[in-house]
Motif scaffolding. Structure first.
Motif, mmCIF file in Angstrom:
data_model
loop_
_atom_site.group_PDB
_atom_site.id
_atom_site.type_symbol
_atom_site.label_atom_id
_atom_site.label_comp_id
_atom_site.label_asym_id
_atom_site.label_seq_id
_atom_site.Cartn_x
_atom_site.Cartn_y
_atom_site.Cartn_z
ATOM 1 N N LYS A 86 29.711 -92.582 57.687
ATOM 2 C CA LYS A 86 31.078 -92.314 57.217
ATOM 3 C C LYS A 86 31.195 -92.404 55.691
ATOM 4 N N GLN A 87 30.204 -93.053 55.036
ATOM 5 C CA GLN A 87 30.210 -93.140 53.571
ATOM 6 C C GLN A 87 30.071 -91.765 52.919
ATOM 7 N N TYR A 88 29.597 -90.765 53.688
ATOM 8 C CA TYR A 88 29.367 -89.421 53.147
ATOM 9 C C TYR A 88 30.629 -88.568 53.119
ATOM 10 N N LYS A 89 31.749 -89.087 53.583
ATOM 11 C CA LYS A 89 32.982 -88.312 53.603
ATOM 12 C C LYS A 89 33.302 -87.758 52.210
ATOM 13 N N GLY A 90 33.469 -86.449 52.123
ATOM 14 C CA GLY A 90 33.831 -85.803 50.868
ATOM 15 C C GLY A 90 32.688 -85.560 49.909
ATOM 16 N N SER A 91 31.469 -86.011 50.238
ATOM 17 C CA SER A 91 30.361 -85.910 49.280
ATOM 18 C C SER A 91 29.912 -84.473 49.033
ATOM 19 N N LEU A 92 30.196 -83.570 49.974
ATOM 20 C CA LEU A 92 29.779 -82.170 49.829
ATOM 21 C C LEU A 92 30.963 -81.241 49.573
ATOM 22 N N ASP A 93 32.119 -81.794 49.238
ATOM 23 C CA ASP A 93 33.340 -80.999 49.110
ATOM 24 C C ASP A 93 33.255 -79.912 48.045
ATOM 25 N N ASP A 94 32.459 -80.108 47.017
ATOM 26 C CA ASP A 94 32.376 -79.122 45.938
ATOM 27 C C ASP A 94 31.474 -77.939 46.271
ATOM 28 N N ALA A 95 30.875 -77.944 47.444
ATOM 29 C CA ALA A 95 30.046 -76.816 47.881
ATOM 30 C C ALA A 95 30.873 -75.857 48.733
ATOM 31 N N ASP A 96 30.627 -74.557 48.546
ATOM 32 C CA ASP A 96 31.286 -73.568 49.400
ATOM 33 C C ASP A 96 30.753 -73.641 50.824
ATOM 34 N N GLU A 97 29.453 -73.883 50.927
ATOM 35 C CA GLU A 97 28.810 -74.027 52.229
ATOM 36 C C GLU A 97 27.954 -75.290 52.208
ATOM 37 N N ALA A 147 18.493 -86.643 45.610
ATOM 38 C CA ALA A 147 19.736 -87.282 46.054
ATOM 39 C C ALA A 147 19.743 -87.528 47.554
ATOM 40 N N HIS A 148 20.110 -88.742 47.942
ATOM 41 C CA HIS A 148 20.265 -89.041 49.377
ATOM 42 C C HIS A 148 21.402 -90.017 49.627
ATOM 43 N N SER A 149 21.743 -90.870 48.649
ATOM 44 C CA SER A 149 22.884 -91.778 48.829
ATOM 45 C C SER A 149 24.178 -90.990 48.653
ATOM 46 N N PRO A 150 25.272 -91.406 49.292
ATOM 47 C CA PRO A 150 26.529 -90.654 49.199
ATOM 48 C C PRO A 150 27.005 -90.404 47.775
ATOM 49 N N SER A 151 26.930 -91.423 46.916
ATOM 50 C CA SER A 151 27.416 -91.261 45.545
ATOM 51 C C SER A 151 26.581 -90.247 44.773
ATOM 52 N N LYS A 152 25.260 -90.278 44.978
ATOM 53 C CA LYS A 152 24.378 -89.338 44.270
ATOM 54 C C LYS A 152 24.546 -87.927 44.821
ATOM 55 N N VAL A 153 24.724 -87.780 46.130
ATOM 56 C CA VAL A 153 24.948 -86.465 46.734
ATOM 57 C C VAL A 153 26.210 -85.840 46.145
ATOM 58 N N LYS A 154 27.264 -86.633 46.058
ATOM 59 C CA LYS A 154 28.524 -86.129 45.494
ATOM 60 C C LYS A 154 28.349 -85.766 44.026
ATOM 61 N N ALA A 155 27.668 -86.630 43.255
ATOM 62 C CA ALA A 155 27.472 -86.379 41.829
ATOM 63 C C ALA A 155 26.678 -85.096 41.598
ATOM 64 N N THR A 156 25.629 -84.884 42.391
ATOM 65 C CA THR A 156 24.797 -83.690 42.241
ATOM 66 C C THR A 156 25.567 -82.429 42.600
ATOM 67 N N THR A 157 26.287 -82.458 43.716
ATOM 68 C CA THR A 157 27.049 -81.291 44.153
ATOM 69 C C THR A 157 28.140 -80.937 43.147
ATOM 70 N N THR A 158 28.830 -81.956 42.646
ATOM 71 C CA THR A 158 29.872 -81.734 41.646
ATOM 72 C C THR A 158 29.293 -81.174 40.354
ATOM 73 N N ALA A 159 28.134 -81.679 39.940
ATOM 74 C CA ALA A 159 27.488 -81.210 38.709
ATOM 75 C C ALA A 159 27.136 -79.730 38.803
ATOM 76 N N VAL A 160 26.607 -79.318 39.938
ATOM 77 C CA VAL A 160 26.234 -77.912 40.126
ATOM 78 C C VAL A 160 27.484 -77.029 40.099
ATOM 79 N N ARG A 161 28.541 -77.466 40.754
ATOM 80 C CA ARG A 161 29.799 -76.701 40.756
ATOM 81 C C ARG A 161 30.341 -76.510 39.333
ATOM 82 N N LYS A 162 30.339 -77.582 38.537
ATOM 83 C CA LYS A 162 30.871 -77.491 37.172
ATOM 84 C C LYS A 162 29.973 -76.662 36.260
ATOM 85 N N GLN A 163 28.668 -76.730 36.495
ATOM 86 C CA GLN A 163 27.733 -76.010 35.630
ATOM 87 C C GLN A 163 27.776 -74.511 35.879
ATOM 88 N N PHE A 164 28.086 -74.107 37.114
ATOM 89 C CA PHE A 164 28.039 -72.686 37.472
ATOM 90 C C PHE A 164 29.351 -72.248 38.149
#
Length: 451
Positions: free
Chosen positions: A365-376, A324-341
């Motif tokens: 600026k397209q990355y805004k919110g893409s890592l929100d589902d991570a604690d760190e 993952a490197h594009s904003p949409s994929k970064v967000k999708a991956t981070t969200t998937a990990v949060r929901k799975q665990f």
């Protein structure tokens, strides 16, 4: 055929060279630098150039074709010699089309998900013993090469990349394939160095549908509004099949897919991957695999290389590597990990800004919110990458402002980032390392000793 590769060391190029040698063609090639694993694989096949560099004398009159990689520039001395001799010069996608023009071409396109979808289709076909020619963008279990070419197979399955074809052919690769069956997974602005506006980028997918064969089949993700709009307006395909994310549940870290036969556990996870699976199912059905057989095969699909690939699982800590490197994929991956665990103590999302787009201030600026589902959240980038791409320098403050994550650390030194990975205990945590690079030389195998 006697074929010469200019820039043979690229990921796609060296796989094509290996596939053609296996097919019986006579292959030579040149490059100014070749990295692993391309170097070892070419060496094993007897195709590694004796010396690095460009040698016009390799361009001889008896060559049937010259294949030009994207890495080679317009003033490449071997290219200039080939042009002087009026030899047949192909870009990578042009040559693949030539090899498949008498076959049924199946092209998987989209800003994200295309490698995974192509890999899923190949896995299912391979499981059921259905042989096809193919080109995919990642190494797969059970396949020696990312490219396979024959004279006899009826289908050619192609991952449809929207990046440019070569230094002398500025068309996106996927415009050259003229599919009989096509899939579009999603659209999110990428490659800003080539497509300066979002509108210009979207236009490439409209052109893609216009290049389809008359009477073709288009499979599309109806959950992406732009994809749906383009698909519904397309005139070349006469059959269109929309897909959406299927019903699923998560129990104790395992994803269960709802099927006509009931719940089925699968190896992959994340809404984006379930959406990819739905698209792959439609394409497989058009290639002669019925629904029941698709589900039987997809249950054992573990994912494409570097796509949510589990690299550590010990003492309650799990580490994934993801492309993952594009904003949409970064967000999708981070969200998937949060929901799975949901029960893990911490979710740590690490992102390397490595591509031209991700290192561009206006795009950041397209990355805004893409890592929100991570604690760190950790963002790493190399100042040297900015210099190489001739981009303006970035400050930690600019990155903090772009991501707007309350617990974000920024690293610009590869050694310090590795020290962070060594020193943190990551007890009962999930770490996901997202990048199209390698964090300045991180040895992913060593993580098993650190964590």
């Amino acid at each position: 055929m006697k074929i010469h590769f200019i820039a043979i060391g690229g990921s796609a190029m060296h796989n094509l060279a290996l596939a053609l040698k296996e097919k019986g063609d006579q292959i030579t090639g040149s490059d100014d630098t070749i990295f692993e694993p391309s170097k070892s694989r070419l060496d094993k096949a007897g195709l590694l150039p004796e010396k690095m560099g460009w040698f016009p004398e390799k361009i001889t009159d008896d060559l049937d074709a010259v294949i030009l990689g994207m890495h080679a520039k317009e003033d490449n001395p071997e290219l200039l010699r080939a042009q002087e001799k009026n030899l047949t010069i192909y870009s990578y996608p042009e040559f693949l089309y030539e090899q498949s023009k008498d076959k049924t071409r199946v092209v998987i396109a989209g800003s994200h998900g295309k490698t995974t979808i192509t890999s899923m289709i190949l896995h299912v076909l391979h499981y059921h013993g259905k042989e096809v020619d193919f080109m995919v963008g990642a190494q797969l279990d059970g396949f020696d090469n990312m490219v396979h070419l024959t004279k006899e197979n009826d289908f050619m399955l192609l991952e449809g990349d929207e990046y440019l074809s070569s230094a002398i052919d500025r068309r996106p690769k996927f415009h050259l394939y003229q599919p009989n069956i096509a899939l579009i997974s999603g659209i999110a602005w990428d490659h800003v160095n080539v497509f300066p506006s979002f509108e210009n980028y979207v236009d490439q997918f409209k052109i893609f549908t216009e290049e389809m064969v008359n009477g073709s089949i288009l499979v599309y993700n109806e959950e992406d509004a732009l994809v749906k709009e383009i698909a519904e307006a397309a005139t070349k395909p006469t059959r269109k099949h929309a897909y959406k994310t299927p019903e699923y549940s998560i129990n104790d870290g395992i994803t269960y897919l709802e099927t006509p036969e009931g719940e089925m556990p699968i190896e992959i996870f994340g809404q984006h991957n379930l959406n990819n699976l739905a698209g792959a199912k439609w394409v497989c059905q058009h290639m002669g695999i019925d629904e029941v057989d698709f589900y039987e095969a997809i249950a054992s699909f573990k994912g494409a290389s570097k796509r949510l690939e589990k690299i550590v699982d010990r003492r309650g800590t799990i580490v994934y590597k993801d492309y993952a490197h594009s904003p949409s994929k970064v967000k999708a991956t981070t969200t998937a990990v949060r929901k799975q665990f949901p029960d893990k103590h911490r979710i740590i999302a690490c992102l390397e800004l490595h591509t031209y787009s991700s290192l561009t201030k206006d795009f950041l600026k397209q990355y805004k919110g893409s890592l929100d589902d991570a604690d760190e959240a950790i963002v790493f980038y190399s100042p040297e990458a900015l210099d190489i791409k001739q981009l303006e320098s970035l400050s930690e403050e600019e990155i903090q402002e772009a991501f707007e994550h309350p617990n974000l650390k920024v690293y610009v030194n590869a050694h310090l980032f590795q020290e962070y990975l060594k020193e943190d205990s990551f007890v009962n945590s999930v770490v996901v390392l997202m990048s199209s690079g390698n964090y300045g030389g991180l040895d992913f195998d060593k993580l098993k000793d650190w964590i």
